[in-house]
Every structure is written in structure tokens, then in C-alpha cells.
Design an enzyme around this catalytic site. Structure first.
Site, mmCIF file in Angstrom:
data_model
loop_
_atom_site.group_PDB
_atom_site.id
_atom_site.type_symbol
_atom_site.label_atom_id
_atom_site.label_comp_id
_atom_site.label_asym_id
_atom_site.label_seq_id
_atom_site.Cartn_x
_atom_site.Cartn_y
_atom_site.Cartn_z
ATOM 1 C CG ASP A 256 36.806 41.231 43.962
ATOM 2 O OD1 ASP A 256 37.749 41.798 43.380
ATOM 3 O OD2 ASP A 256 36.421 41.560 45.096
ATOM 4 C CG ASP A 257 41.115 40.168 42.974
ATOM 5 O OD1 ASP A 257 40.876 41.307 42.556
ATOM 6 O OD2 ASP A 257 41.545 39.950 44.120
ATOM 7 C CB CYS B 165 38.619 46.426 44.169
ATOM 8 S SG CYS B 165 39.645 45.018 44.606
ATOM 9 N NE ARG C 244 34.953 46.209 42.933
ATOM 10 C CZ ARG C 244 34.343 45.023 42.906
ATOM 11 N NH1 ARG C 244 33.027 44.964 42.995
ATOM 12 N NH2 ARG C 244 35.040 43.914 42.795
ATOM 13 C CE LYS D 206 35.794 44.636 46.377
ATOM 14 N NZ LYS D 206 37.065 43.974 46.116
ATOM 15 C CG HIS E 121 36.160 48.445 47.760
ATOM 16 N ND1 HIS E 121 37.240 47.881 47.106
ATOM 17 C CD2 HIS E 121 36.686 49.071 48.838
ATOM 18 C CE1 HIS E 121 38.352 48.145 47.743
ATOM 19 N NE2 HIS E 121 38.042 48.866 48.800
ATOM 20 C CG HIS F 276 39.203 39.621 46.767
ATOM 21 N ND1 HIS F 276 39.885 39.426 47.953
ATOM 22 C CD2 HIS F 276 39.543 40.861 46.348
ATOM 23 C CE1 HIS F 276 40.600 40.503 48.225
ATOM 24 N NE2 HIS F 276 40.407 41.395 47.264
ATOM 25 C CG ASP G 22 37.624 43.554 40.384
ATOM 26 O OD1 ASP G 22 38.323 42.546 40.114
ATOM 27 O OD2 ASP G 22 37.523 44.016 41.538
ATOM 28 C CG ASN G 23 41.271 44.109 40.058
ATOM 29 O OD1 ASN G 23 40.536 44.752 40.800
ATOM 30 N ND2 ASN G 23 41.669 42.876 40.357
ATOM 31 C CE LYS H 118 43.211 43.840 43.794
ATOM 32 N NZ LYS H 118 42.369 43.112 44.764
#
Length: 611
Positions: free
Chosen positions: A55-56, A93, A97, A155, A157, A247, A353-354, A414
Site C-alpha cells: 500500500d503506497d 487505493c 483495487r 486492506k 477498502h 501506508h 497500489d498507486n 499518489k
């Protein structure tokens, strides 16, 4: 095995127990069924599939992509697989996903905007529900139907209602954080209106977390438990390992916090240059690659006082610890699969993810003194001293300067549609890979490609309808020919990719990139870049290439029409131009005043003052 043959075997077995059949008859029946048993034994095992999402996680963070952060386990997957340098996600995010799990564009699958930022003119519209809607099929749903076990940890989301949670969308087993972020130590969330994070385990909402809960460790523990519980039945598994790390907030066990002490005091410019040098040496980027401009509002670190550099460097130390801790737990999973004999038959797909997070989310959420969220933050996130960073109740993020380091050599981060917001490092390894181990590929790849690729791996296909509903077409393309070494890219020169989020827009076709973003990151107009010559998006060619600009805008119009794009009437970035200083060029050494050294005259021309 045919039904009739199965019945014959059961009948013979019963008669054997009763003593009513001769050995000769047993042999005869065995002869009849042996060819089919042999075929079943010779059939290749379908591979397990493990998708690991950071994540990130930044493009340049892993060692295999030029980072100084120690990631031996992720690097081992890269060295045994292929690194892809032209892989795209979305800029944030939940949109990423949603495409990963549906293979369908965000404006059709329910994440036309993030739930947290749905604009007034988007409310109630199909494709803008803010969760993964029921008009799409999901990857775990289809893999489960094809005979795979389906597991998720981490996660989610993509919705919190009972019909939206992982169990309802195709996962047999899960241990999931439904929110977009939160504490790594407990259920503390970020706002007064939503003070507790929401978790599910196997479709049940949790009232508390395990006593020894630490997010990255617990997710790994749970997944290993899921795999072990069902591995005896011979079915392959699909595991979606959707880590919360790295993250923010940067929460870490104490023994992971001090592994890079002082390493980042040199400042972001120096670390970015070092990463670029390694990327060139590794072949990740061409030798003539130029770094994107340092963001105009980010200071030159050489002008900061040593103590200030040390405090800001400590934030990056914690981030590096987060990535290394993530790598450690990935290593635990790899080791376990080796111990149970499943590693060699497992496909690993690893990416972020980004882009890396450069926005101060905590400040955005907490708001200003006197508000309820500011009070909530002061009570629940009060551990602000650097010595407490990493503890429960602390909130640390590293800011735009280090986000640019994580996204070396690209522009932005991001939330934005510069390359630094949407381009990610991708690693694929495993039995379906026929390319040279440790090799690189620059084919144009996209996160939505995972759906057709993994359905193909599983020996199934994407249906036209599901439960009586017609499904939207997939936007992705299978990586099968690329992984087999039969093609360099899943896309032709005519194929294009497009994005829209928060009102920012972009298109990529071949080496060309079209982009329109809110000021001051953009100029509010269409900008055109040639990424082959300018991956840092420094030179806008819109005025110099009017025909190419027109052609690319036509692609955007086609994308918007096809995918139900409704530009938002409000945006998270609508006041940003008023909050940041005016944009100025990044000219090294300007103004000279800041770098001028003390003048030292020639020694033979110096003298004491005369009486």
C-alpha cells in the site's frame, strides 16, 4: 473419471468387502479405468496464485528497482522472475483495487470516485457508488467457481455492508481491514464520526483484534493458517495479500525503527540521485534518464539546518523500516510455501497500489483547532515526539520530499496522474514464466490485466453473464503471451490506457502521454509528453505537436464516452492552488544568493588595518 466407471468401482469395492468378487474380475475392472486414472495423474497441477500488494509502495523502493532499502525476499522473487518497468495502476487505493478484482474500469465498477470524495453531481449515479458494485464479477468469485480456494488478508477498502465485504465477493477465508487505513496496533481510526476501524474474519465483523495484533504480522499469520487448513484436499489456492504497509501512519515494532539511523540526513535530492544511478546500472531506466523536477514547494535540503534534516530524515528511516518489515513477512510466507512443497508451483505477482503518498493525510483529516476531528486527533493520536514515532497513538508520514524519492525518477505522487502517481514496479515469478530469470520487460501493462491473465492461468474464462446479469467487458489484456516469451507487450501501438480521478485526466498510447490536472500540479489545460524521451514529464509538447495533441484528446473523448466518465463538480484539489506557494521552475543554484560562499581574498593581499 466417468460416472459409470465410478459406479463400477464402488460396486466392485462393495463386493470385495463381501467376498462376492474374484481377483480376476478386479483386474478386468482395473484395466477399464486405468487409462483415465493415468491421464488424471499426468495432468499438470494448476498453479497457486499469490498477489502481494504494497500500500503506497513506491516504484524505486525495492532493491530490485534501485532502492537502498533492504528487501531480500522481494528481490529474490525478482531475480527468479521478471521485472516490468511500464506497469500502471490507478492514482489511489480503492480505484486500483476495484480494477484488480473486477478487470473493469472504475467508472463502471463503482469506484468512479473514491467513496471519501464523491462529488455532489456524482451521487446516486451508476458506477459512482463508492464500493465495488454488484454489476461486476470478481476475480475470487470466478476462480472459486473454477476450483480454487480463495483467501484474502489485509486492506479491502471496497465496501463495508454485508453484501460488499470480502466473503460476499468471493473469498472463502479472510481477515480484512475494511477501511482505507488505520492503526497497525489496534482499531483506532482517524475521525470522530468513525472512531473505530472495521475488520472482518471469514465474513463476520470483529468486535476486537487478536491480543498480539500487529497488522503486517497478523495478516501473514492468518494467511499461513488458511493455506494449512485446506491444503490436504489438493485444490490450488488464490491468495490476495493486500498489505496495509507501508501506508501511513508509520507504526513499527521497536526493533525495526532504527535500522537506518542517520542514513537519510543527507536529504532527498542526494538519495534520489543515488537511486537513479542504481536504476541506470540495473537497466530499470535508460542511461540518459533525467529526474523529474523537485516539487517547487519542497525545499532544497542543503539549505536546511542539520537538526531539521535529521528530524525529516527520521521519517524516511521509519518508512524504510516499514518496507523492510513488510519484506520480512513476505519472506515468512515464501519460506512456509517452500516448507510445505508449494513454492515451486506458485505464481507471485508483486506491486504497489498507486504512487507513494506525498499528501499530509493526517492534517487533511484532523483539520483546524476547534473542530471535532482536531479534538479527536489530539486525544487519540497524541504521541507526537520523535522518540514515540512508531508507537500506538503516533502518526508519522514522510511528506512530498520523500514521496518523490520513492517514485524516482518520475513526476508527482499518489492522487495525481503524473507518472509518479500511477506507474509502479511489478514483479512476476513462478511456473508459468518462460522468460529469462532476472530479466526486464518494458511492455505496457495495467492492473486490470490481472483478471484475464489469472483466469487463463486457472484454465477458465470470463463469462458474458453471471446470475442472469450481463457483465461489462474486460478492459485488460492477458499477459499470457508476454509471460511465455512470445510477445513483448500485451498491447499494440494503437491500444491506449486512460485515467480519471478527482477531475484529473490522462491517456497513454505508445510513447505518448496526455494529461490535464488541477493547478498548480497541472495548468488546467491539456499537456502532452513523450515518455520515451522525457519520463520525468518536464517538457510539455502540446503547442509544438498540435496534431498529436488532437489525436490524443480524441482518445480521451472515446474513453469518456465508453466508460461513463462524469467529471466531478467538486474535487479534493480544488483549493490547492491557494494553499501552495506560486509555482516556479526548478533551476539548480537559483537564486545564487543561497549558495554563495564566503569570499576569501588572496593571502598576499591581506593586511591589518593601519593605525
Amino acid at each position: 473419471m466417468g460416472t459409470a466407471q465410478a459406479r463400477s468401482i464402488r460396486a466392485v469395492s462393495t463386493k470385495l468387502r463381501r467376498g462376492l468378487v474374484t481377483p480376476c474380475l478386479v483386474a478386468m475392472v482395473g484395466t477399464l479405468v486405468m487409462p483415465e486414472i493415468a491421464l488424471a495423474a499426468d495432468a499438470p497441477r494448476r498453479p497457486n496464485i499469490v498477489v502481494i500488494l504494497g500500500d503506497d509502495l513506491g516504484f524505486a523502493d525495492m532493491g530490485a528497482f534501485g532502492g537502498e532499502i533492504r528487501t531480500p525476499n522481494l528481490d529474490s522473487l525478482a531475480h527468479n522472475g521478471v521485472r516490468f518497468t511500464n506497469f500502471y495502476t490507478h492514482a489511489s487505493c480503492s480505484p486500483t483495487r476495484s480494477m484488480l478484482l473486477s478487470g473493469v474500469d472504475t467508472h463502471l465498477n463503482g469506484l468512479g470516485n473514491m467513496d471519501e470524495w464523491t462529488a455532489p453531481n456524482q451521487r446516486g449515479l451508476l458506477g459512482y457508488e463508492g464500493y465495488l458494485n454488484d454489476r461486476v464479477a470478481t476475480l475470487p468469485q470466478l476462480l472459486k467457481g473454477a476450483g480454487y480456494h480463495t483467501y484474502m488478508v489485509g486492506k479491502w477498502h471496497l465496501g463495508k455492508a454485508p453484501e460488499q465485504i470480502p466473503r460476499a465477493r468471493g473469498f472463502e477465508r479472510d481477515f480484512s481491514l475494511l477501511d482505507g487505513a488505520g492503526s497497525y496496533w489496534d482499531m483506532t481510526n482517524f475521525t470522530a464520526a468513525s472512531p473505530k476501524s472495521v475488520f472482518t474474519e471469514d465474513g463476520r465483523y470483529l468486535t476486537k483484534l487478536p491480543d498480539d495484533y500487529y497488522a503486517t504480522k497478523t495478516y501473514t499469520d492468518k494467511l499461513i493458517g488458511f493455506i494449512d487448513a485446506q491444503r490436504g484436499d489438493g485444490k490450488p489456492f488464490f491468495a490476495y495479500v493486500s498489505h496495509q504497509a507501508p501506508h501511513d501512519p508509520y507504526h513499527l515494532p521497536k526493533d525495526w525503527r532504527n535500522r537506518h539511523v542517520g542514513e537519510y540526513d543527507k536529504g532527498w535530492d542526494a538519495v534520489r540521485q543515488e537511486r537513479l544511478k542504481r536504476q541506470v546500472e540495473l537497466g530499470i531506466v535508460p542511461a540518459d534518464t533525467q529526474l523529474a523536477e523537485r516539487m517547487w514547494f519542497v525545499p532544497d535540503p542543503t539549505l536546511l539546518a542539520p537538526a531539521t534534516r535529521a528530524v525529516l530524515g527520521k521519517k524516511m528511516e521509519l518508512y524504510a523500516g516499514m518496507v523492510e518489515n513488510l519484506d520480512f513477512h513476505v519472506g515468512r510466507l515464501i519460506d512456509h510455501l517452500k516448507q510445505i512443497g508449494e513454492y515451486e508451483n506458485t505464481i507471485f505477482i508483486v506491486f504497489g497500489d498507486n504512487g507513494a503518498e506525498g499528501t499530509d493525510l493526517f492534517q487533511m483529516i484532523a483539520g483546524t483547532p476547534g473542530t471535532r476531528d482536531y479534538l479527536f486527533a489530539a486525544i487519540n493520536w497524541s504521541q507526537t515526539h520523535p522518540n514515540a514515532w512508531g508507537d500506538p497513538g503516533s502518526y508519522v508520514a514522510y511528506g512530498p520530499m520523500w514521496a518523490q524519492v520513492s517514485m524516482t525518477p518520475f513526476s508527482q505522487y499518489k492522487g495525481w496522474l503524473g507518472e509518479g502517481g500511477i506507474r509502479n514496479a511489478l514483479i512476476v515469478s513462478g511456473p508459468n514464466l518462460k522468460r529469462a530469470k532476472g530479466s526486464l520487460n518494458s511492455g505496457l501493462m495495467h492492473v486490470a490485466d490481472l483478471m484475464p491473465t489469472l483466469l487463463e492461468v486457472a484454465g477458465t474464462s470470463y463469462p458474458k453473464t453471471l446470475a442472469g446479469r450481463e457483465l461489462p467487458p474486460l478492459m485488460g489484456k492477458s499477459w499470457g503471451p508476454v509471460l511465455a516469451g512470445e510477445a513483448e507487450s500485451p498491447r499494440t501501438a494503437q491500444d491506449y490506457l486512460a485515467w480519471e480521478l478527482f477531475g484529473n485526466q490522462a491517456v497513454r498510447q505508445g510513447e505518448w502521454k496526455l494529461r490535464r490536472e488541477y493547478k498548480p500540479f497541472g495548468n488546467g489545460e491539456w499537456q502532452l509528453f513523450n515518455l520515451a524521451a522525457d519520463s520525468g514529464e518536464r517538457k510539455d509538447l502540446a503547442a509544438a505537436q498540435p496534431d498529436k495533441l488532437k489525436a490524443m484528446v480524441a482518445l480521451w473523448d472515446d474513453y469518456a464516452r465508453t466508460n461513463n466518465v462524469v467529471l466531478p463538480s467538486r474535487s479534493v484539489f480544488e483549493t490547492l492552488a491557494d494553499q501552495l506557494p506560486p509555482r516556479v521552475p526548478d533551476d539548480p543554484g537559483y537564486p545564487p544568493l543561497t549558495t554563495k560562499r564566503q569570499f576569501v581574498p588572496p593571502k598576499d593581499m591581506t593586511a591589518e588595518p593601519r593605525p
